[in-house]
Motif scaffolding. Structure first.
Motif, mmCIF file in Angstrom:
data_model
loop_
_atom_site.group_PDB
_atom_site.id
_atom_site.type_symbol
_atom_site.label_atom_id
_atom_site.label_comp_id
_atom_site.label_asym_id
_atom_site.label_seq_id
_atom_site.Cartn_x
_atom_site.Cartn_y
_atom_site.Cartn_z
ATOM 1 N N ILE A 133 8.707 -6.290 -1.639
ATOM 2 C CA ILE A 133 7.787 -5.888 -0.572
ATOM 3 C C ILE A 133 8.135 -6.614 0.728
ATOM 4 O O ILE A 133 8.163 -6.017 1.812
ATOM 5 C CB ILE A 133 6.335 -6.166 -0.992
ATOM 6 N N THR A 134 8.429 -7.911 0.617
ATOM 7 C CA THR A 134 8.812 -8.685 1.794
ATOM 8 C C THR A 134 10.081 -8.114 2.423
ATOM 9 O O THR A 134 10.163 -7.954 3.653
ATOM 10 C CB THR A 134 9.058 -10.154 1.404
ATOM 11 N N ALA A 135 11.056 -7.783 1.595
ATOM 12 C CA ALA A 135 12.317 -7.253 2.103
ATOM 13 C C ALA A 135 12.121 -5.899 2.782
ATOM 14 O O ALA A 135 12.694 -5.637 3.848
ATOM 15 C CB ALA A 135 13.335 -7.133 0.965
ATOM 16 N N ALA A 136 11.315 -5.026 2.168
ATOM 17 C CA ALA A 136 11.074 -3.701 2.753
ATOM 18 C C ALA A 136 10.348 -3.820 4.089
ATOM 19 O O ALA A 136 10.670 -3.117 5.058
ATOM 20 C CB ALA A 136 10.274 -2.846 1.781
ATOM 21 N N ILE A 205 0.270 -0.017 0.586
ATOM 22 C CA ILE A 205 0.866 1.273 0.237
ATOM 23 C C ILE A 205 1.328 1.279 -1.216
ATOM 24 O O ILE A 205 1.067 2.231 -1.958
ATOM 25 C CB ILE A 205 2.040 1.589 1.189
ATOM 26 N N LEU A 206 2.016 0.224 -1.647
ATOM 27 C CA LEU A 206 2.489 0.140 -3.030
ATOM 28 C C LEU A 206 1.326 0.271 -4.008
ATOM 29 O O LEU A 206 1.439 0.921 -5.047
ATOM 30 C CB LEU A 206 3.218 -1.182 -3.257
ATOM 31 N N GLU A 217 6.406 9.017 1.431
ATOM 32 C CA GLU A 217 5.620 9.703 2.454
ATOM 33 C C GLU A 217 4.724 8.729 3.207
ATOM 34 O O GLU A 217 4.608 8.783 4.447
ATOM 35 C CB GLU A 217 4.762 10.800 1.813
ATOM 36 N N ARG A 218 4.089 7.827 2.475
ATOM 37 C CA ARG A 218 3.193 6.858 3.104
ATOM 38 C C ARG A 218 3.973 5.875 3.992
ATOM 39 O O ARG A 218 3.517 5.518 5.077
ATOM 40 C CB ARG A 218 2.431 6.077 2.019
ATOM 41 N N GLY A 522 -3.594 4.534 4.652
ATOM 42 C CA GLY A 522 -4.655 5.530 4.721
ATOM 43 C C GLY A 522 -6.014 4.958 5.048
ATOM 44 O O GLY A 522 -7.030 5.552 4.700
ATOM 45 N N PHE A 523 -6.049 3.791 5.720
ATOM 46 C CA PHE A 523 -7.331 3.250 6.152
ATOM 47 C C PHE A 523 -7.186 2.526 7.486
ATOM 48 O O PHE A 523 -6.074 2.242 7.943
ATOM 49 C CB PHE A 523 -7.967 2.338 5.092
#
Length: 558
Positions: A133-136, A205-206, A217-218, A522-523
Motif C-alpha cells: 500500500i505504501t509503495a502504491a 480503497i483496498l 476503477e477506484r 467513495g466518501f
C-alpha cells in the motif's frame, strides 16, 4: 505473570494447512507465507459465491481510555468461545500498523490468552500488505511529480495538490515537507507532506474494493490535484491505475492465521478509525461469512467512530447486515469517565462508576438507532470488585440490554463462554426483528449528513464550519460528490471533537475545520478538532522496550 509475547511464543501453532482444512479450504487455495500464515486465492471467492452467509457479529466499545478496554482481546476470545460451544466461527480483524506498534501501545493482536498468531509476524511485516500500500501510494506521488518535471501537460497547479506521500510509521517531522529542492534536475519545488499508511486513501480503497477490477476503477478515481483553471485531476489522468494495481494484486488477498486456540482468523487491511473508516476489508469479512456459520469482526476505537463507520460506510458498500453488536466496557474505563485518575482506578468507587456509566448508556442508545440488538461485554480486570460488577449488570438490565462477564484475557475461550451463549441467544431471539439500516441517506446534502451524525451520535447541539471547510464543501459538491457517505475524522477519546470531554458531552457544537474528497474510496473525509493524519511518537515510545537477541527472538513487543 507471562507477558503477551511470552504467552504467544510458548504456544504450539498448527500448520496453516490444518487450520485451512477446518474450514474446508484446500492447499490449492492457499498461498503460504511460511508454515503458519497464508493468503487465500482469488479462485476461492468464486467457488464460495453461492454458499449461504453466516451471522455477522460486530465487536465495538465505549470510548477508549488510558485504563484500557480490550476490544481486540474480546473479539479473539469471543471467536474462541463460540467454537468452544460448538459454533463454527471465523474471526476477521484489521492488520496492525507499525506506527502504534512502535509508538503508543506496542503489539495489537489481542492479549493474554486471546491472541492471534504468529503474534510477532502479524505486528511487524506480516505478508507485506502495508508495504504494498505504501509503495502504491508513493508511486502515484512519483508519477505526479514526474509529470510536473516533464512539462506539466495537464496544467496542474502545484499549490492545489491533494494527495500526499505516506509511510507506515509515526513520524511527526514528515507532516509538512518541501520536495524538489536542489536544482532543476531534482524536480519542481513544492510543499508536500506525509500521512501514515493506514490513513492513505489506498488503504481505504483496498478495504472497500469488491475485486481486482473494482480496485483498479477506484484507484483511477483518486483526486490528485486541481489545474490552474480549477479542473480536477484524477489518478487515471496520470495513467497511474494500472501500475498501482500491479503493486496491490497480492495485497488484495486476505491473510489466514490462527488464534491461540486454533480458531481460523482472517486479518486483512487496517485503516485507522479516527482518521479513516477503521474496519478490516470487505473481502475478508465476506469470505469469513462464507467459511463459517458466524463471523466475529471488530471496528476501531469507540462505537461513535469505528462502529458508526462500519455501519454507515462498510455495510453500505458491502451489502452487509450485522446480526448483533457486542459493546465492550470495563469498570476501570467507566470510572475514568466518572473522573477517577488512572492511578486510582484499582480502588472501588461506585460513585464515579455511576457517574461515568453514562458513556456506556450513550453508546447503547446510539447503536439502537441502527435497529440492532446490543450485548454488553463486561471485560473483567482483577481489581474489579463484586459490587462494581453487580452495579454494571444491574444498570444494563434496567437499560434493557444483556450483559455478560468476559474473562478471556486470563482464561481464553473458556472465559468467554457466558458472552458467546448470550450473543447466540440474542441473535436467535432477534433474528426475525432485526431491521438494520444506516443512520442517514447518502443522497442527503453533505451538511445534513454531518448534522445527523453530530446530533444523533456525538450529541452536539449543532455544527460550526470554518471558512476553509465552507470553501472545500462548495468545491466537493461542485464536482458532483455531494451524494456519497461521510467519514468523520475526530478524536477517539470523546464522543465530541474535544478529547477532554468525557462521559456524555453536552452544550457544545462540533467544529468542522476542513473536508477532503476521497473519490476512489467513495466518501468525503470530514476533519474535526486537531486530528493529525501523521501521528507522532510519545515521550517514551514502545520501540524503546522492544529488542531482538542473537537468535532472532523478539522481546518487549507487548
Amino acid at each position: 505473570m507471562m507477558t503477551d509475547i511470552e504467552i504467544a511464543q510458548a504456544a504450539k501453532m498448527q500448520p496453516i494447512t490444518e487450520i485451512a482444512a477446518k474450514i474446508g479450504v484446500t492447499p490449492h487455495d492457499l498461498e503460504p507465507y511460511g508454515h503458519y500464515k497464508a493468503k487465500l486465492s482469488e479462485e476461492l471467492f468464486g467457488r464460495l459465491s453461492h454458499e449461504q452467509d453466516g451471522k455477522l457479529i460486530l465487536v465495538t466499545a465505549i470510548n477508549p481510555t488510558p485504563a484500557g478496554e480490550g476490544k481486540t482481546t474480546v473479539s479473539v476470545g469471543l471467536a474462541q468461545a463460540m467454537n468452544k460451544i460448538g459454533k463454527k466461527t471465523m474471526l476477521a480483524l484489521r492488520e496492525p500498523s507499525l506506527g502504534p506498534v512502535f509508538g503508543v501501545k506496542g503489539g495489537a493482536a489481542g492479549g493474554g490468552y486471546s491472541q492471534v498468531l504468529p503474534m510477532e509476524d502479524i505486528n511487524l511485516h506480516f505478508t507485506g500488505d502495508m508495504h504494498a500500500i505504501t509503495a502504491a501510494n508513493n508511486l502515484l506521488c512519483a508519477l505526479l511529480d514526474n509529470h510536473l518535471q516533464q512539462g506539466n501537460a495537464l496544467g496542474i497547479d502545484q499549490r492545489q495538490i491533494q494527495f500526499k506521500r505516506c509511510m507506515d510509521m509515526n513520524d511527526r517531522a514528515l507532516r509538512n515537507v518541501v520536495v524538489g529542492m536542489g536544482g532543476k534536475v531534482n524536480g519542481v519545488p513544492r510543499e508536500d507532506g506525509f500521512q501514515i499508511t493506514v490513513a492513505s486513501e489506498i488503504m481505504a480503497i483496498l478495504c472497500l474494493a469488491a475485486d481486482l477490477h473494482d480496485l483498479k476503477e477506484r484507484i483511477g478515481r483518486i483526486l490528485v490535484a486541481y489545474t490552474y483553471d480549477g479542473k480536477p485531476v484524477f489518478a487515471s489522468d496520470l495513467g497511474a491505475e494500472g501500475a498501482m494495481t500491479a503493486l496491490l494484486k497480492d495485497a488484495l488477498k486476505p491473510n489466514l492465521v490462527q488464534t491461540l486456540e486454533h480458531t481460523p482468523a482472517l486479518i486483512h487491511g487496517g485503516p485507522f478509525a479516527n482518521i479513516a473508516h477503521g474496519c478490516n476489508s470487505i473481502r475478508a469479512t465476506k469470505l469469513a461469512l462464507k467459511l463459517g456459520d458466524y463471523c466475529v469482526t471488530e471496528a476501531g476505537f469507540g462505537a461513535d467512530l469505528g462502529a458508526e463507520k462500519f455501519l454507515d460506510i462498510k455495510c453500505r458498500f458491502g451489502g452487509l447486515k450485522p446480526s448483533c453488536v457486542v459493546l465492550v466496557a470495563t469498570v476501570r474505563a467507566l470510572k475514568y469517565n466518572g473522573g477517577v485518575k488512572k492511578e486510582d482506578l484499582q480502588t472501588e468507587n461506585l460513585w464515579a462508576l455511576e457517574k461515568g456509566i453514562i458513556n456506556l448508556q450513550t453508546h447503547v442508545e446510539n447503536l439502537h438507532k441502527y435497529h440492532l440488538p446490543v450485548v454488553v461485554a463486561l471485560n473483567r480486570f482483577h481489581t474489579d470488585t463484586d459490587a462494581e460488577l453487580d452495579f454494571v449488570r444491574s444498570f444494563c438490565k434496567d437499560l434493557g440490554v444483556e450483559c455478560a462477564l468476559c474473562e478471556v484475557f486470563a482464561k481464553g475461550g473458556e472465559g468467554g463462554v457466558e458472552l458467546a451463549n448470550c450473543v447466540c441467544e440474542t441473535i436467535a431471539l432477534c433474528n426475525d426483528t432485526n431491521s438494520f439500516r444506516p443512520l442517514y441517506d447518502e443522497m442527503l446534502p453533505i451538511k445534513e449528513k454531518i448534522s445527523i451524525l453530530a446530533t444523533e451520535i456525538y450529541r452536539a447541539d449543532g455544527v460550526v464550519y470554518t471558512a476553509q471547510a465552507e470553501k472545500a464543501l462548495k468545491q466537493i459538491e461542485g464536482l458532483g460528490y455531494g451524494n456519497i457517505p461521510i467519514c468523520v475524522a475526530k478524536t477517539q477519546y470523546s464522543l465530541s471533537d474535544n478529547p477532554a470531554l468525557l462521559g456524555k458531552p453536552k452544550n457544545y457544537k462540533l467544529t468542522v475545520r476542513d473536508l477532503k474528497l476521497s473519490a476512489g474510496a467513495g466518501f468525503v473525509v470530514v476533519l474535526t478538532g486537531d486530528i493529525m493524519t501523521m501521528p507522532g511518537l510519545p515521550k517514551e515510545p514502545a520501540a524503546l522496550r522492544i529488542d531482538c537477541d542473537n537468535n532472532g527472538n523478539i522481546t518487549g513487543l507487548f
